[in-house]
Each structure stands twice: as structure tokens, then as C-alpha cells.
Design an enzyme around this catalytic site. Structure first.
Site, mmCIF file in Angstrom:
data_model
loop_
_atom_site.group_PDB
_atom_site.id
_atom_site.type_symbol
_atom_site.label_atom_id
_atom_site.label_comp_id
_atom_site.label_asym_id
_atom_site.label_seq_id
_atom_site.Cartn_x
_atom_site.Cartn_y
_atom_site.Cartn_z
ATOM 1 N N GLU A 135 0.825 -1.215 0.000
ATOM 2 C CA GLU A 135 0.000 0.000 0.000
ATOM 3 C C GLU A 135 0.861 1.269 0.000
ATOM 4 O O GLU A 135 1.794 1.408 0.783
ATOM 5 C CB GLU A 135 -0.903 0.069 1.230
ATOM 6 C CG GLU A 135 -1.642 1.414 1.250
ATOM 7 C CD GLU A 135 -2.599 1.614 2.407
ATOM 8 O OE1 GLU A 135 -2.687 0.745 3.282
ATOM 9 O OE2 GLU A 135 -3.251 2.677 2.416
ATOM 10 N N ASP B 239 9.703 5.330 15.303
ATOM 11 C CA ASP B 239 9.533 6.765 15.123
ATOM 12 C C ASP B 239 9.965 7.451 16.423
ATOM 13 O O ASP B 239 9.464 7.110 17.487
ATOM 14 C CB ASP B 239 8.055 7.062 14.819
ATOM 15 C CG ASP B 239 7.796 8.550 14.637
ATOM 16 O OD1 ASP B 239 8.765 9.319 14.528
ATOM 17 O OD2 ASP B 239 6.613 8.940 14.610
ATOM 18 N N ILE B 240 10.916 8.344 16.302
ATOM 19 C CA ILE B 240 11.330 9.122 17.482
ATOM 20 C C ILE B 240 11.076 10.583 17.158
ATOM 21 O O ILE B 240 11.473 11.050 16.098
ATOM 22 C CB ILE B 240 12.820 8.934 17.788
ATOM 23 C CG1 ILE B 240 13.157 7.454 17.894
ATOM 24 C CG2 ILE B 240 13.195 9.647 19.081
ATOM 25 C CD1 ILE B 240 14.640 7.191 17.908
ATOM 26 N N ASP B 241 10.387 11.265 18.070
ATOM 27 C CA ASP B 241 10.025 12.650 17.789
ATOM 28 C C ASP B 241 10.454 13.542 18.947
ATOM 29 O O ASP B 241 10.312 13.186 20.103
ATOM 30 C CB ASP B 241 8.509 12.748 17.586
ATOM 31 C CG ASP B 241 8.129 14.071 16.976
ATOM 32 O OD1 ASP B 241 7.766 14.082 15.788
ATOM 33 O OD2 ASP B 241 8.197 15.093 17.680
ATOM 34 N N CYS C 96 16.948 24.309 25.152
ATOM 35 C CA CYS C 96 17.356 25.187 24.053
ATOM 36 C C CYS C 96 16.195 25.572 23.145
ATOM 37 O O CYS C 96 16.145 26.689 22.648
ATOM 38 C CB CYS C 96 18.474 24.525 23.254
ATOM 39 S SG CYS C 96 18.087 22.877 22.685
ATOM 40 N N CYS D 31 17.288 22.311 17.117
ATOM 41 C CA CYS D 31 18.593 22.824 16.705
ATOM 42 C C CYS D 31 19.616 21.717 16.848
ATOM 43 O O CYS D 31 19.306 20.617 17.307
ATOM 44 C CB CYS D 31 18.981 24.038 17.546
ATOM 45 S SG CYS D 31 19.323 23.630 19.262
ATOM 46 N N GLY E 188 12.378 14.876 13.909
ATOM 47 C CA GLY E 188 12.438 13.498 14.357
ATOM 48 C C GLY E 188 13.151 12.604 13.373
ATOM 49 O O GLY E 188 13.707 13.072 12.374
ATOM 50 N N ILE E 189 13.108 11.312 13.664
ATOM 51 C CA ILE E 189 13.789 10.369 12.792
ATOM 52 C C ILE E 189 12.998 9.064 12.762
ATOM 53 O O ILE E 189 12.306 8.722 13.723
ATOM 54 C CB ILE E 189 15.246 10.154 13.295
ATOM 55 C CG1 ILE E 189 16.141 9.622 12.180
ATOM 56 C CG2 ILE E 189 15.295 9.272 14.527
ATOM 57 C CD1 ILE E 189 17.618 9.839 12.443
ATOM 58 N N LEU F 30 0.907 3.390 8.685
ATOM 59 C CA LEU F 30 1.538 4.041 7.533
ATOM 60 C C LEU F 30 2.658 4.958 8.014
ATOM 61 O O LEU F 30 2.516 5.613 9.037
ATOM 62 C CB LEU F 30 0.502 4.867 6.773
ATOM 63 C CG LEU F 30 -0.631 4.058 6.146
ATOM 64 C CD1 LEU F 30 -1.824 4.947 5.856
ATOM 65 C CD2 LEU F 30 -0.158 3.380 4.882
ATOM 66 N N LEU F 31 3.755 4.997 7.278
ATOM 67 C CA LEU F 31 4.859 5.878 7.650
ATOM 68 C C LEU F 31 5.364 6.587 6.399
ATOM 69 O O LEU F 31 5.480 5.983 5.330
ATOM 70 C CB LEU F 31 5.981 5.060 8.300
ATOM 71 C CG LEU F 31 7.021 5.848 9.084
ATOM 72 C CD1 LEU F 31 6.403 6.547 10.290
ATOM 73 C CD2 LEU F 31 8.138 4.915 9.576
HETATM 74 ZN ZN LIG Z 1 17.424 23.009 20.473
#
Ligand SMILES: [Zn+2]
Lengths: 419, 501
Positions: free
Chosen positions: A45, A110-112, A122, A129, A165-166, A329-330
Site C-alpha cells: 500500500e 519513530d522518534i520525535d 534550548c 537545533c 524526528g527520525i 503508515l509511515l
Molecule cells: Zn534546540
């Protein structure tokens, strides 16, 4: 000559990006594991997100060309990848529901950054950043090591999500075949920081109870991570973020100290000295711990608490829901993030510390590069990422794909000669 | 023929009402992996009675899960049901009924496979109940019989050799530290050098991996012999899953036998109707409007719903799982879809109409079964709230008794319930129960304390039960308020009459 400005939200810019730069062939091979289209691709899909929150689900394609043509036709803002079903997703309406079930799917993570909002100083919200990216780097190092060493997986693709994220896609055969129950097991195994907003102590992974007044040891899986994370804790939490400078933050920290005498005396001392840096606070906690009698249950209890604190502030915070279901889904690699205009490029986990999200090419930048290249080559239109800063990322992606395809080839040869 | 695994079943009931089946015919063990379908002559009546008796046991198992009974209680109930409907004597029994008993067990299982293979939902529930039945029997089995039963099947277990075991000795101990410490003089600690470990792909023991009860290296799980049952149960589960799916695909051909199909329909409907597992919003009576919620929240909410409500009021927003848990609770309270949309629209006051319609409206309608799969989702039970979708670092959903630190729980309870009679002194008792891990008991105690004025006594709970559903808590609280105000009214009227006399 003035460069043309490209607006990353303009549909024609995205269309041009799909037409000239998006690596459809590579993405096809990555999903398909070989050159000839198989079910891994034809039953897969692809969901298109069009502008105006229109979602077109259950698309599927016969090959890379059709994949590209249909994408150009819809010109979606972005698109997502789902599972391999037992029938072609585009035939969904015509098959019995029992015959349409998700079967294979990369194991995904998923890391956010939002999950780190309470422990970064920060930035906040959508911004990120280089400094707070260090939380993501630490997460990648821990998860990458766990998936390779503990689970034995080899084909991991890390992809920047385009903003804060990654994602990680694991393409090993065994990972592709995991049931939802097994996916849940990996996700839970890799979830160490838990408990809602109102829970101070969010790391509770030791067996419950005590052994002659001492906490039980950390499970081996978590202990492995602790070696990486102790260093991260010092560099990131104590030095860079200087997290425990502010009252509410060091109050949270003291709530994790099991010895009320130690917590009490530190609270008094820290209240007197407003600007005590985090590093100094931490070394006072360690000093108080060392003052306790060696080998005593009190000291061991404190030692365990310090380990749990390091984990609470640095262990990866994955969005477990994404990993648990085959049919989640990603977003596909190399899509353009609609807000930032950055391309979701692969990231090399061995150089994750050097990665700076602000250096990731944006679609406008790429279109300019393409335009410039075209002019130099006397206007010959050759739609080619080779001439843009997308090249190193696609090269990295291709190298990853070759590893997957080699394994499939070896496995096939083995079955061909086995009789 | 009765070949369910690979081919479509073909029933040839003979003119005398017998179903012919063929294959091996002895049962050396009480336990059965149900690899092969039965091969005996079975009358249609037997066919039905085997199935119905098994269904009684499985139905009771489902009811135990639905009522959230603790494992020991559940086991006792299942054992009693088995003695009554599905007894299985051990090999050394003098009763001589073994063959008939084991045949009944075998046939019943396969008939129910036919009845329950037809939807994903039915298959899932059937397998869950069957696994529990097998687990209870497995744990009851005599060691000697169990050992030889397990030998009948190759589980593909590779024994970890001594060199490897010693290499990972510390890690193996840390994975199960309690095994290697003596808690009493009677039970000596295990000796790692003597303990057997099996090496299996981790995917075969997902439950052990999930709870980090095994060492995982390179995709292999090192399973101590004491956890071997986990391999066996997972194997049976996987086997049942594939078999039932295969049966489902083969089933359409069964339609030809007009006598069996209605019977199977009847069986599966009986199973579905048996258990009131979910809170039924229909029973809550009078209409509730969006503007009544604040008042009801203050007076009648259990802690989980109250926490979500307070957070919603403060942040004017809730995260996904919070919305889901609270939205379904409100549905259970009796809020209609129109009122629910109104309630959420007003609550999310920092969003524009456009944002709200785009991002939230669909989900609210969805939870009422008006979108997507049109499934009418039931409100979450305590069991679900305690075990599913654990709250992450910034979440508000879950159960405060479980997911709050003690100090935060105490101050929250005081803030919410002191107007209803909860005092500082009560908190010790409540937190003690929480620390013992009995979250629903703690919640029940809060209910009792805050409804003492309406005559609820300690130990009485919610009509005799402990809290198992937030909507049950709220409904009972509202009911108490109603009957209490009515009886106060009657008193006033009554005394008026007396005075007039
Ligand atoms: Zn930062």
C-alpha cells in the site's frame, strides 16, 4: 543572473521535484528487495496525502514506472508506505475482507522531539537545533545497537523525518514477517521511560521488590544502553542543556532520590545557591552517595537510583504505537516535509553525531541546483539528482539497497541448487 | 472425511445420522495439541453435544477475562467447569473413561473450530479461550505425563552448551535474578551450572521478550527450562492461528451440508451472546447535555475521568489517547453524538472551527461508529485503561491510581474528593492499597469514602463489586444521588403529613 526562488509549498515545485529528483527506482528496489517486481512491491500500500487534507489510501503499483507516473498524476504533498497485503491494495474493493490482510512490513520506529520537550532547554515545540538533536543522536545510537546486537538485524535504514524526528526501517526477512504481537514485544522491550505527566519516576524496569534491602539489577538489555547513556547524560543533560539549573527541574531530580535525608540536605543547599550548575549538583549527589557505607543497602539503593536517573533523562523515547502494527503508515523516504521544505534523507547512524538537521537540503535549494546545472549544460534537460546535493544521500540509500539485494540473491541461489 | 488442515472439509452424513471421519484413534495423553482432526464415527447428536459442553467452558473463560478476575480465581473457575463438562482422567485412573473423555475433548475442539473460524474477531476470541483452557490443564498435569507428552513433539529446541552458558553467566542471571537467590530455607536457589537453557529465535517467545525475562542476543532468546511453558503456549497459539485461517478459507464448501451450517451458526452466536463484557450506554436513561458535564464531573467522576476533565479544562486540549479514553467515557455516560461534538467544540476553545473540523471532528464521529469501519467502540474498562496504551511522558490518560506518583495522587484526590468527604487521614489507607498494586480496589475505596453520606459502607463497593469500569462508577454514583434525593424528599413529605395530623 538572479536565481529563481522556489517556494517549497508550491505544487509545481513539488511536481518538478518528483519529475526530476525523487528516486522512484531506488525506493522501488528498496521495498521490493530485487529487480523484478514481486508481491513485496505489487501488493504494497502507498497512501497519497494531497493538499487540503485529502487522503487517498490503498494505491498499489505494478512497477517503478507506474509508481512514478501515478505520483506525478496526483502530485501529492507527501506519501506514506504501508504493509504488503495478501491481495493488491488497489483491488481491495473486489476481494473478500478475509482475503485482504496485512502480511509483511518493515519493522519501523519513530522518534520525535516532542517527547523530549520536558527535558530540553534550548528549544521548544516544533523547532529543533543542533544542540537538542543530541537527544535524537543518543536515541539512534542506543536503538541501532540494540536492534543489531540483541535482535540480530542488519538492514536498518535511518531516515530524517524532515522536521524534528527520525524514522527507522528494518528490512531483514524476519523483521518483515513479524506479527503485531511480536512487534508489540519489541516496542515494549525498547520502552524504558514510562508513566504519564504526573509520575515522577518514569523508569521502572528492575524486577519488583528487593533483595535484602537492595534493588534488583537492571535487565541486561537496559544495562547495555547504560554504558552509552552515562556519557550522554554528562555531556548533554549536565553540560549542554544545563537542565538542573532551574528550580522546577532540580526539584524533579530530587524527587527521584530515594534517601529522604540526602534529598532534604541537598534541597536546603541548592535553595541557598541559585546559580549552582547542573554538573555541580550531580557531583554533590554522587558525593553524598559515596559517603554512605560501602556495600550497605542504602548505598546500593542510591547507586541504582542514579542509574535509573540517567536512563530517565536519556533513554530513547520511541512512539511505540507506530511500531506495534503492521498496517501503520509511515512517510516514505525522500518526501518533502510540507512545513520545512526539507527532504527526508537517509542518515548514517555511525555518523549520527555529525548530522545537522539545518544542513539537510530543502526542495527549493535542490531545484536551484538543478536549474544552475541545466544552464551550464546548455539547457539540456536531464532531470538528474547526480548534479545536486541529494547525491550523497541517494548513494547511501543505494549502498543500503545493494546489501539487501545481495542477501536475497544468495538465499535464492541456495534454494535453486538445494535439489 | 474430516480433513480440515489442508483441504476443504467434506461431510458425508450417512442415512443413519452419522458423520464419518477417518484417521488415528488413540489418545496416549490427556493434553492434546490438536494436530489431526478426529477420525472416529460421530453421530450428529454427539457432534453437537461435544461442542456445546466445550462452549460452556470457553464461555466461562471469556466471562472471567471480561470480569477481570485475578488469575487464581480464574483458574479455580476453569478447573471446576472442566470437572463438570470436560473431565479428563489421568492415565493411571481406574475410571476407564479416558478414551471417551479424550475423544469428546478432541471432537469438541474441532467442531468449534468450524464454528469460530469465520471471522477474525471470532478466531481471536476462540484462540484466547482455548489457550487459557490448555494453560490450566498444562499446569495441572503431572510432571511425568507432561514430560513424555512434550517429547511427542519436536519444538526445535537447541540446548545451550556449557561453554556458551558460562560465557553469558552474569547476563543470564541478571535476566532472572530472582531464580538465583534463596527466599526461604525450603527453596534453595537455582544453580546456573545445572539449569538447562534453550536457544530459540526470539519471535517464538514474544511474551518473555516483551517483559525482558530472557536474555536476547543476535535474535536468539536464551530461555531457562523454568520458562519452557512459554514456548509451548506460543507454539500452540501459532498453530491454532494458521489452522483456523486455513479452515476459514476451506469453509465455503461446507454450505452444502444443510444440517451442519445452522448448528455452527447457533454455536457461534451462543458464544457471542454469552458475556456482557462491555458497558452498555443504552441503560443510562435520561439525556445528558454538554452543559451538564462540569457538574457531573465534580460529583460523579472516578479519578481517571476527573483527571482528563481537569486537564481538558486547563489546557483546552487533550492528546490522542486522552481524547479517546475520555470521549468513550462520555459516550458511556449517555452523551449523544450531537452533544459530544458540542462539548468538544467548546472545550477546544483555542482552536478555530476550521482546525477543529479538520483535526478532531472525524475522530469523535469515528468513536461513535459514524465514520471509518463504523465500529461502535465501547468505553474502556479498567482492565483496558490499566494495561493498554501506557501513557508516555506527556500524556494524561491512564489510571491515576497506577500512573501518578504517590504525592501527586494524594494531592489530586484531596482536591477532587474532599468536598465529598475524603480526608487527609483516609489517604494513608488508599495509598497503601495502591502500593500493593490493587488499583481498582483503591478506586473502590475512594468510591465508598465519598459516598458514605449516601449510606455506602466500607467493603460494599459498587453494588457489591469492586470498580471494574469507570462508567459503572459514574452510573452508580448518579443513581445513589437520585435515590438519596428522592428519599430525602419523601422524608420531608412524610413529616409534613405527620405534622398535619
Ligand atoms: Zn534546540
Amino acid at each position: 543572473m538572479a536565481m529563481q526562488d522556489f517556494d517549497h509549498t508550491a505544487p509545481e515545485v513539488i511536481l518538478s521535484f518528483y519529475r526530476h529528483l525523487y528516486p522512484f527506482k531506488s525506493v522501488f528496489k528498496w521495498l521490493n528487495h530485487e529487480h523484478t517486481p514481486s508481491r513485496l512491491f505489487t501488493h504494497r500500500e502507498i497512501a497519497f496525502s494531497l493538499r487540503g487534507d485529502i487522503y487517498i489510501r490503498y494505491n498499489s503499483f505494478l512497477n517503478a514506472d507506474e509508481f512514478k507516473n501515478q505520483t506525478l498524476k496526483y502530485n501529492p504533498e507527501r506519501f506514506e508506505i504501508g504493509p504488503v497485503y495478501s491481495a493488491r491494495p488497489r483491488d481491495k474493493k473486489t476481494v473478500r475482507p478475509a482475503m485482504f490482510t496485512p502480511q509483511l512490513r518493515e519493522l519501523v520506529f519513530d522518534i520525535d522531539m516532542t517527547d523530549y520537550d520536558s527535558i530540553r532547554t534550548c528549544c521548544s515545540g516544533a523547532s529543533v537545533c543542533k544542540r537538542c538533536w543530541a537527544f535524537i543522536s543518543a536515541a539512534v545510537r542506543v536503538l541501532d545497537a540494540a536492534l543489531r546486537d540483541q535482535f540480530g538485524y542488519r538492514h536498518l535504514l535511518w531516515v530524517y523525518s524532515g522536521r524534528r524526528g527520525i524514522h527507522c526501517w528494518v528490512s531483514d526477512d524476519e523483521a518483515m514477517e513479524l506479527t503485531d504481537e511480536q512487534r508489540r514485544a519489541v516496542a515494549q522491550y525498547l520502552t524504558v521511560v514510562q508513566g504519564g505527566k504526573e509520575m515522577h519516576k518514569k523508569v521502572n524496569v528492575r524486577p519488583p521488590g528487593r533483595q535484602s534491602g537492595r534493588p534488583w539489577p537492571l535487565p541486561p538489555a537496559v544495562r547495555d544502553a547504560l554504558d552509552i547513556l552515562t556519557e550522554v547524560f554528562v555531556d548533554l543533560i549536565l553540560h549542554d542543556q544545563n537542565l538542573f539549573e532551574r528550580d522546577e527541574q532540580w526539584e524533579e531530580l530530587l524527587k527521584l532520590i530515594p534517601d529522604p535525608d540526602i534529598a532534604g540536605s541537598l534541597r536546603r543547599a541548592w535553595n541557598m545557591d541559585e546559580n549552582l550548575p547542573s554538573e555541580e549538583k550531580w557531583s554533590q549527589i554522587k558525593g553524598k552517595t559515596k559517603d554512605l557505607e560501602k556495600g550497605s543497602p542504602e548505598r546500593d539503593t542510591m547507586m541504582a537510583a542514579l542509574e535509573d536517573i540517567v536512563l530517565q533523562y536519556t533513554y530513547p523515547r520511541i512512539d511505540a504505537e507506530v511500531s506495534k502494527h503492521r498496517n501503520h503508515l509511515l512517510k516514505a523516504p525522500f518526501c518533502v516535509h510540507p512545513k520545512t521544505g526539507r527532504v527526508c534523507v537517509p542518515v548514517d547512524p555511525t555518523h549520527i553525531d555529525d548530522f545537522d538537521p539545518e544542513n539537510v537540503p530543502t526542495v527549493s535549494q535542490l531545484m536551484q541546483e538543478l536549474e544552475a546545472g541545466k544552464l551550464q549544460e546548455s539547457g539540456e534537460e536531464q532531470g538528474d539528482w547526480e548534479r545536486t546535493s541529494l547525491k550523497p544521500y541517494i548513494d547511501m540509500f543505494e549502498a543500503h539497497i545493494i546489501n539487501i539485494m545481495n542477501e536475497v540473491r544468495i538465499a535464492k541461489r541456495a534454494t535453486d541448487t538445494s535439489w | 472425511m474430516f480433513q480440515l488442515r489442508t483441504q476443504a472439509p467434506e461431510y458425508k452424513p450417512d442415512p443413519y445420522g452419522k458423520v464419518e471421519v477417518a484417521g488415528p484413534s488413540d489418545y496416549p495423553y490427556r493434553l492434546n495439541f490438536y494436530d489431526d482432526p478426529p477420525t472416529h464415527m460421530v453421530t450428529l447428536e454427539e457432534f453437537e453435544s461435544c461442542a456445546i459442553d466445550r462452549l460452556r467452558v470457553l464461555g466461562e473463560i471469556e466471562a472471567c477475562f471480561a470480569r477481570n478476575r485475578p488469575p487464581d480465581e480464574r483458574k479455580a473457575i476453569v478447573r471446576a467447569q472442566c470437572r463438570k463438562y470436560l473431565p479428563l482422567d489421568p492415565n493411571d485412573s481406574l475410571s476407564r473413561a479416558q478414551f471417551e473423555q479424550r475423544k469428546k475433548d478432541h471432537v469438541g475442539h474441532f467442531v468449534l473450530r468450524l464454528a469460530f473460524c469465520r471471522s477474525e474477531e471470532l478466531r481471536r476470541r476462540f484462540i484466547k479461550a482455548e489457550l487459557e483452557l490448555f494453560r490450566v490443564r498444562y499446569e495441572e498435569e503431572l510432571d511425568s505425563e507432561l514430560e513424555s507428552f512434550l517429547k511427542t513433539r519436536s519444538f526445535g529446541l537447541e540446548l545451550v552448551d556449557d561453554a556458551e552458558k558460562m560465557k553469558y553467566a552474569e547476563l543470564l542471571k541478571d535476566a532472572n535474578p530472582k531464580n538465583y537467590v534463596s527466599f526461604s530455607k525450603k527453596v534453595p536457589p537455582k544453580d546456573l551450572a545445572k539449569e538447562r537453557f534453550y536457544k530459540v529465535r526470539w519471535t517464538r517467545v514474544p511474551d518473555l521478550v516483551e517483559h525482558r525475562k530472557v536474555l536476547v542476543k543476535g535474535g536468539w532468546a536464551y530461555v531457562p527450562a523454568s520458562e519452557q511453558s512459554s514456548i509451548v503456549f506460543n507454539e500452540l497459539e501459532a498453530h491454532l492461528k494458521t489452522s483456523l485461517e486455513a479452515t476459514a478459507k476451506a469453509l465455503p464448501r461446507l454450505d452444502e451440508d444443510t444440517r451442519i451450517v445452522p448448528l455452527l451458526d447457533h454455536l457461534s452466536k451462543g458464544f457471542l451472546a454469552g458475556v456482557p463484557a462491555e458497558w452498555d450506554a443504552e441503560h443510562s436513561g435520561e439525556d445528558i447535555r454538554a452543559d451538564m458535564i462540569d457538574d457531573i464531573a465534580r460529583k460523579h467522576y472516578p479519578a481517571c475521568a476527573r483527571n482528563l476533565h481537569e486537564n481538558l479544562r486547563r489546557d483546552r486540549h487533550l492528546k490522542h489517547f486522552g481524547r479517546l479514553q475520555y470521549g468513550l467515557f462520555l459516550k458511556g455516560l449517555g452523551l449523544s453524538i450531537e452533544e459530544a461534538l458540542l462539548f468538544w467544540r467548546r472545550s477546544f476553545s483555542k482552536f478555530t472551527d476550521d482546525q477543529f473540523n479538520k483535526s478532531y471532528k472525524y475522530n469523535i464521529r469515528h468513536s461513535y461508529g459514524l465514520e471509518g469501519g463504523r465500529r461502535n467502540y465501547p468505553p474502556k474498562s479498567c482492565q483496558q485503561i490499566l494495561t493498554q496504551d501506557q501513557p508516555g511522558a506527556g500524556d494524561n490518560h491512564g489510571c491515576p491510581f497506577r500512573h501518578f506518583s504517590t504525592d501527586n495522587l494524594e494531592s489530586a484526590l484531596l482536591a477532587w474528593y474532599s468536598p465529598h468527604g475524603l480526608t487527609q487521614d483516609d489517604l494513608d489507607e488508599v495509598t497503601k492499597i495502591v502500593k500493593a498494586g490493587h488499583y481498582h480496589v483503591a478506586c473502590t475505596r475512594v468510591f465508598e469514602l465519598t459516598h458514605a453520606a449516601q449510606g455506602v459502607k466500607k467493603g460494599e463497593g459498587v453494588s457489591g463489586d469492586s470498580v471494574s469500569h469507570p462508567n459503572q462508577y459514574a452510573a452508580k454514583s448518579r443513581e445513589l444521588e437520585k435515590t438519596h434525593t428522592e428519599s430525602v424528599k419523601m422524608d420531608v413529605d412524610g413529616s409534613g403529613v405527620t405534622m398535619a395530623l
